[in-house]
Design an enzyme around this catalytic site. Structure first.
Site, PDB file in Angstrom:
ATOM      1  N   ARG A   1       1.105  -1.447   0.308  1.00  0.00           N
ATOM      2  CA  ARG A   1       0.417   0.032  -0.079  1.00  0.00           C
ATOM      3  C   ARG A   1       0.965   0.910   0.057  1.00  0.00           C
ATOM      4  O   ARG A   1       1.807   1.085   0.791  1.00  0.00           O
ATOM      5  CB  ARG A   1      -0.477   0.145   1.357  1.00  0.00           C
ATOM      6  CG  ARG A   1      -2.114   1.380   1.152  1.00  0.00           C
ATOM      7  CD  ARG A   1      -2.705   0.702   2.609  1.00  0.00           C
ATOM      8  NE  ARG A   1      -2.094   2.427   3.418  1.00  0.00           N
ATOM      9  CZ  ARG A   1      -2.828   2.885   3.943  1.00  0.00           C
ATOM     10  NH1 ARG A   1      -4.359   2.444   5.099  1.00  0.00           N
ATOM     11  NH2 ARG A   1      -2.226   3.849   5.380  1.00  0.00           N
TER      12      ARG A   1
ATOM     13  N   TYR B   1      -2.966  12.193   6.742  1.00  0.00           N
ATOM     14  CA  TYR B   1      -2.905  10.902   7.612  1.00  0.00           C
ATOM     15  C   TYR B   1      -2.839   9.326   6.915  1.00  0.00           C
ATOM     16  O   TYR B   1      -2.685   9.411   5.913  1.00  0.00           O
ATOM     17  CB  TYR B   1      -4.658  10.502   8.537  1.00  0.00           C
ATOM     18  CG  TYR B   1      -4.995   9.653   8.855  1.00  0.00           C
ATOM     19  CD1 TYR B   1      -4.564   8.934  10.476  1.00  0.00           C
ATOM     20  CD2 TYR B   1      -5.440   8.841   8.328  1.00  0.00           C
ATOM     21  CE1 TYR B   1      -5.035   8.079  10.933  1.00  0.00           C
ATOM     22  CE2 TYR B   1      -6.469   7.190   9.100  1.00  0.00           C
ATOM     23  CZ  TYR B   1      -5.646   7.008  10.302  1.00  0.00           C
ATOM     24  OH  TYR B   1      -5.739   6.466  11.045  1.00  0.00           O
TER      25      TYR B   1
ATOM     26  N   ASP C   1      -4.982   3.848  -0.063  1.00  0.00           N
ATOM     27  CA  ASP C   1      -6.294   4.223   0.864  1.00  0.00           C
ATOM     28  C   ASP C   1      -6.592   5.391   0.761  1.00  0.00           C
ATOM     29  O   ASP C   1      -5.549   6.785   0.826  1.00  0.00           O
ATOM     30  CB  ASP C   1      -5.493   3.558   1.732  1.00  0.00           C
ATOM     31  CG  ASP C   1      -6.750   3.799   3.742  1.00  0.00           C
ATOM     32  OD1 ASP C   1      -8.119   3.992   2.815  1.00  0.00           O
ATOM     33  OD2 ASP C   1      -6.256   3.492   4.299  1.00  0.00           O
TER      34      ASP C   1
ATOM     35  N   HIS D   1      -9.195   6.637   2.156  1.00  0.00           N
ATOM     36  CA  HIS D   1      -9.809   7.106   3.788  1.00  0.00           C
ATOM     37  C   HIS D   1     -10.938   7.943   3.845  1.00  0.00           C
ATOM     38  O   HIS D   1     -10.978   8.536   4.250  1.00  0.00           O
ATOM     39  CB  HIS D   1      -8.612   7.956   4.536  1.00  0.00           C
ATOM     40  CG  HIS D   1      -7.053   6.949   4.934  1.00  0.00           C
ATOM     41  ND1 HIS D   1      -7.191   6.192   6.268  1.00  0.00           N
ATOM     42  CD2 HIS D   1      -6.259   7.279   4.804  1.00  0.00           C
ATOM     43  CE1 HIS D   1      -5.812   5.230   5.970  1.00  0.00           C
ATOM     44  NE2 HIS D   1      -5.287   6.395   5.230  1.00  0.00           N
TER      45      HIS D   1
ATOM     46  N   GLU E   1      -8.991   1.993  -1.650  1.00  0.00           N
ATOM     47  CA  GLU E   1      -9.657   1.010  -0.145  1.00  0.00           C
ATOM     48  C   GLU E   1     -10.680   2.932   0.213  1.00  0.00           C
ATOM     49  O   GLU E   1     -10.336   3.672   0.006  1.00  0.00           O
ATOM     50  CB  GLU E   1      -8.544   0.741   0.682  1.00  0.00           C
ATOM     51  CG  GLU E   1      -9.048   0.591   1.475  1.00  0.00           C
ATOM     52  CD  GLU E   1      -8.024   0.587   2.649  1.00  0.00           C
ATOM     53  OE1 GLU E   1      -7.255  -0.399   2.537  1.00  0.00           O
ATOM     54  OE2 GLU E   1      -7.659   0.920   4.419  1.00  0.00           O
TER      55      GLU E   1
ATOM     56  N   GLU F   1     -13.986  -0.953   6.637  1.00  0.00           N
ATOM     57  CA  GLU F   1     -12.776  -1.747   7.787  1.00  0.00           C
ATOM     58  C   GLU F   1     -14.072  -1.415   9.540  1.00  0.00           C
ATOM     59  O   GLU F   1     -13.736  -1.242  10.765  1.00  0.00           O
ATOM     60  CB  GLU F   1     -11.304  -0.667   7.614  1.00  0.00           C
ATOM     61  CG  GLU F   1     -11.872   0.858   7.292  1.00  0.00           C
ATOM     62  CD  GLU F   1      -9.762   0.902   7.501  1.00  0.00           C
ATOM     63  OE1 GLU F   1      -8.869   1.098   6.892  1.00  0.00           O
ATOM     64  OE2 GLU F   1      -9.586   2.483   8.162  1.00  0.00           O
TER      65      GLU F   1
ATOM     66  N   ARG G   1     -14.042  -5.102   4.334  1.00  0.00           N
ATOM     67  CA  ARG G   1     -12.545  -5.109   4.835  1.00  0.00           C
ATOM     68  C   ARG G   1     -12.449  -5.346   6.375  1.00  0.00           C
ATOM     69  O   ARG G   1     -11.984  -5.329   7.117  1.00  0.00           O
ATOM     70  CB  ARG G   1     -11.884  -3.640   4.737  1.00  0.00           C
ATOM     71  CG  ARG G   1     -10.981  -3.532   3.465  1.00  0.00           C
ATOM     72  CD  ARG G   1     -10.426  -2.242   3.466  1.00  0.00           C
ATOM     73  NE  ARG G   1      -9.586  -1.583   4.276  1.00  0.00           N
ATOM     74  CZ  ARG G   1      -8.998  -2.376   4.882  1.00  0.00           C
ATOM     75  NH1 ARG G   1      -7.993  -3.579   4.615  1.00  0.00           N
ATOM     76  NH2 ARG G   1      -7.737  -1.618   5.799  1.00  0.00           N
TER      77      ARG G   1
ATOM     78  N   GLU H   1      -4.321  -6.910   5.713  1.00  0.00           N
ATOM     79  CA  GLU H   1      -4.006  -6.055   5.972  1.00  0.00           C
ATOM     80  C   GLU H   1      -2.762  -6.585   6.560  1.00  0.00           C
ATOM     81  O   GLU H   1      -2.994  -7.070   7.593  1.00  0.00           O
ATOM     82  CB  GLU H   1      -4.539  -4.868   6.566  1.00  0.00           C
ATOM     83  CG  GLU H   1      -3.640  -3.755   6.627  1.00  0.00           C
ATOM     84  CD  GLU H   1      -4.118  -2.416   6.591  1.00  0.00           C
ATOM     85  OE1 GLU H   1      -5.473  -2.413   6.923  1.00  0.00           O
ATOM     86  OE2 GLU H   1      -3.861  -1.677   6.962  1.00  0.00           O
TER      87      GLU H   1
ATOM     88  N   TRP I   1     -12.073  11.724   8.645  1.00  0.00           N
ATOM     89  CA  TRP I   1     -10.855  11.647   8.831  1.00  0.00           C
ATOM     90  C   TRP I   1     -10.277  10.807   7.481  1.00  0.00           C
ATOM     91  O   TRP I   1     -10.833  10.108   7.253  1.00  0.00           O
ATOM     92  CB  TRP I   1     -10.487  11.305  10.181  1.00  0.00           C
ATOM     93  CG  TRP I   1     -11.442   9.038  10.584  1.00  0.00           C
ATOM     94  CD1 TRP I   1     -12.348   9.462  11.070  1.00  0.00           C
ATOM     95  CD2 TRP I   1     -10.835   8.191  10.091  1.00  0.00           C
ATOM     96  NE1 TRP I   1     -12.572   8.092  10.979  1.00  0.00           N
ATOM     97  CE2 TRP I   1     -11.792   7.129  10.195  1.00  0.00           C
ATOM     98  CE3 TRP I   1      -9.601   7.785   8.945  1.00  0.00           C
ATOM     99  CZ2 TRP I   1     -12.208   6.172   9.614  1.00  0.00           C
ATOM    100  CZ3 TRP I   1      -9.866   6.161   9.015  1.00  0.00           C
ATOM    101  CH2 TRP I   1     -10.922   6.017   9.073  1.00  0.00           C
TER     102      TRP I   1
HETATM  103  O1  EZ4 Z   1      -7.515   4.310   9.910  1.00  0.00           O
HETATM  104  O2  EZ4 Z   1      -7.277   1.460  11.664  1.00  0.00           O
HETATM  105  O3  EZ4 Z   1      -6.524   1.146   6.299  1.00  0.00           O
HETATM  106  N1  EZ4 Z   1      -5.877   1.354   7.562  1.00  0.00           N
HETATM  107  C1  EZ4 Z   1      -6.447   1.981   8.214  1.00  0.00           C
HETATM  108  C2  EZ4 Z   1      -6.568   2.439   9.489  1.00  0.00           C
HETATM  109  C3  EZ4 Z   1      -7.402   2.666  10.042  1.00  0.00           C
HETATM  110  C4  EZ4 Z   1      -7.674   2.733  11.969  1.00  0.00           C
HETATM  111  C5  EZ4 Z   1      -8.721   3.042  12.808  1.00  0.00           C
HETATM  112  O4  EZ4 Z   1      -8.452   2.765  13.526  1.00  0.00           O
HETATM  113  O5  EZ4 Z   1      -7.578   2.496   7.717  1.00  0.00           O
HETATM  114  O6  EZ4 Z   1      -5.457   3.346   9.164  1.00  0.00           O
HETATM  115 CO    CO Z   2      -8.044   2.293   5.643  1.00  0.00          CO
END
Ligand code: EZ4
Ligand code: CO
Length: 402
Positions: free
Chosen positions: A147, A159, A210, A212, A236, A262, A283, A339, A402
């Site tokens: 990733r 992030y 990802d 997010h 993702e 997730e 996920r 992962e 986030w």
């Molecule tokens: O934001 O595990 O793919 N992994 C992620 C992680 C999640 C955190 C949340 O607690 O997106 O970084």
């Molecule tokens: Co993620």
């Protein structure tokens, strides 16, 4: 085989973990992960105050019935706190059953469907070239799937971009840090990342990314479509997934496979996504989606609709969840990818385990049960410390995903 003791262990060997330990009258014990990042003590209290009294005296072998009892019996169904608590009980019961049968859990689940579990590692860089180098480092360690997350010109902090080279810790101690997000520089930047990665590292690696949950469906079409010639393994969490039909719009604009889930905690969070074939990888993982028992139901539904699994495996899922996920991954037919973000050394000492990584794959090992333990004496030396995931605002101060 009655349950005679149930205890909740909270520790923080670098980050917070909540672990449920069940003991039976035969002297067997089982572990379940109950960690909900940033809301750990809510699950600890849910278990201690409301679930533990229901477990004492129950037959540890009645896994399905205990799951239904905790789910239906509560009246209040679903939700991350409830489902994480149920997951911990369920995982601990599978661990106990494995120990009672003297078999690793994956054998109880039907045995191995594959020799080992394909995992992806996390290459993070502060900018494009740094990320290209980080992907090279992971490839040199044997990872077949990587990733790639990069700092973005024009955005101060991103992030998911690590501070260390091997992993990043999603939460930070103290009150939540805030970061600023801007969609346009991100959309402008992402295509160049994958062009450059293929140039440097060739066509073979599986590349993942990802988002997010930061885009709208129509925005997500662009980072999906632009890298199509570079064959992303998957994109993702392109958008928040409460609105499941939003994924229809993404599907109209890109053939990049989509992974999401997730934050899902039940089959109902992904039922439409799966049945309409709007995603390619689900996920959800053991700890947040009701344990091995419920995750198997999600996987079996997904199998009918060409959807594969891709369990979340960040460091906020404890080694107990990692072990459980690997038994699950090894056994189900429609496994896709797992992962893997290695835990820090303190965490690995608190949770001695049998799972192992070699050459881009993982295996849960052959120990009876899950093959993971907790060193309670050591755990007690790392008391809980308040920590949160960062929050994310747009440049004008509006809250963002986030
Ligand atoms: O934001 O595990 O793919 N992994 C992620 C992680 C999640 C955190 C949340 O607690 O997106 O970084
Ligand atoms: Co993620």
């Amino acid at each position: 085989m009655k349950i005679v003791d149930a205890r909740v262990i909270v520790c923080s060997p670098g980050r917070n973990f909540v672990t449920l330990k069940l003991t039976t009258e035969d002297g067997l014990h089982g572990l379940g992960d109950a960690t909900l990042n940033g809301r750990e003590l809510a699950v600890a209290a849910y278990l201690t105050e409301h679930v533990v009294p229901l477990l004492i005296g129950r037959d540890a072998r009645r896994i399905e019935d205990t799951w239904q009892y905790l789910y239906k019996g509560a009246y209040w169904r679903r939700g991350p706190v409830t489902m994480t608590a149920i997951a911990a009980v369920d995982t601990a019961l599978w661990d106990i059953l494995g120990k009672a049968a003297d078999l690793p859990v994956y054998r109880l689940l039907g045995g191995a469907s594959r020799e080992a579990v394909l995992v992806y590692g996390h290459a993070n860089g502060k900018d494009l070239e740094d990320t290209v180098r980080a992907v090279g480092t992971y490839a040199a360690m044997g990872y077949k799937a990587i990733r790639a997350q990069s700092g973005i010109p024009g955005i101060a902090s991103t992030y998911g971009v690590g501070k260390g080279s091997m992993s990043y810790e999603p939460a930070e101690r103290g009150l939540p840090p805030e970061s600023v997000w801007s969609t346009e520089p991100y959309l402008d930047f992402v295509p160049s990342l994958f062009t450059r990665l293929r140039q440097e590292h060739g066509p073979e690696l599986h590349l993942l990314h990802d988002v997010h949950h930061r885009l709208t469906p129509i925005e997500a079409g662009r980072p999906g479509r632009a890298p199509e010639p570079h064959r992303l393994f998957r994109m993702e969490d392109p958008v928040p997934a409460e609105l499941q039909e939003g994924f229809r719009l993404i599907r109209r604009h890109t053939t990049t496979p989509i992974a999401v889930g997730e934050v899902f905690n039940s089959i109902h969070d992904c039922q439409q996504l799966i049945q309409e074939q709007l995603i390619d990888y689900v996920r959800s993982t053991v700890v947040h989606a009701g344990g091995i028992t419920h995750l198997r139901k999600i996987a079996h539904l997904a199998e009918l609709f060409h959807v594969r699994t891709g369990c979340h495996g960040a460091t906020d899922l404890s080694p107990v969840c990692m072990a459980a996920a690997l038994h699950f991954d090894l056994s189900i037919h429609n496994f896709g990818i797992q992962e893997y973000m290695p835990h820090n050394d303190e965490t690995l000492r608190v949770f001695p385990h049998h799972y192992r990584f070699a050459d881009g794959y993982m295996h849960p090992g052959e120990a009876p049960g899950l093959g993971v333990e907790i060193d309670e004496g050591l755990a007690a030396r790392y008391p809980y410390q308040r920590a949160y995931l960062p929050v994310n605002r747009k440049e004008d101060g509006t809250m963002h995903s986030w």
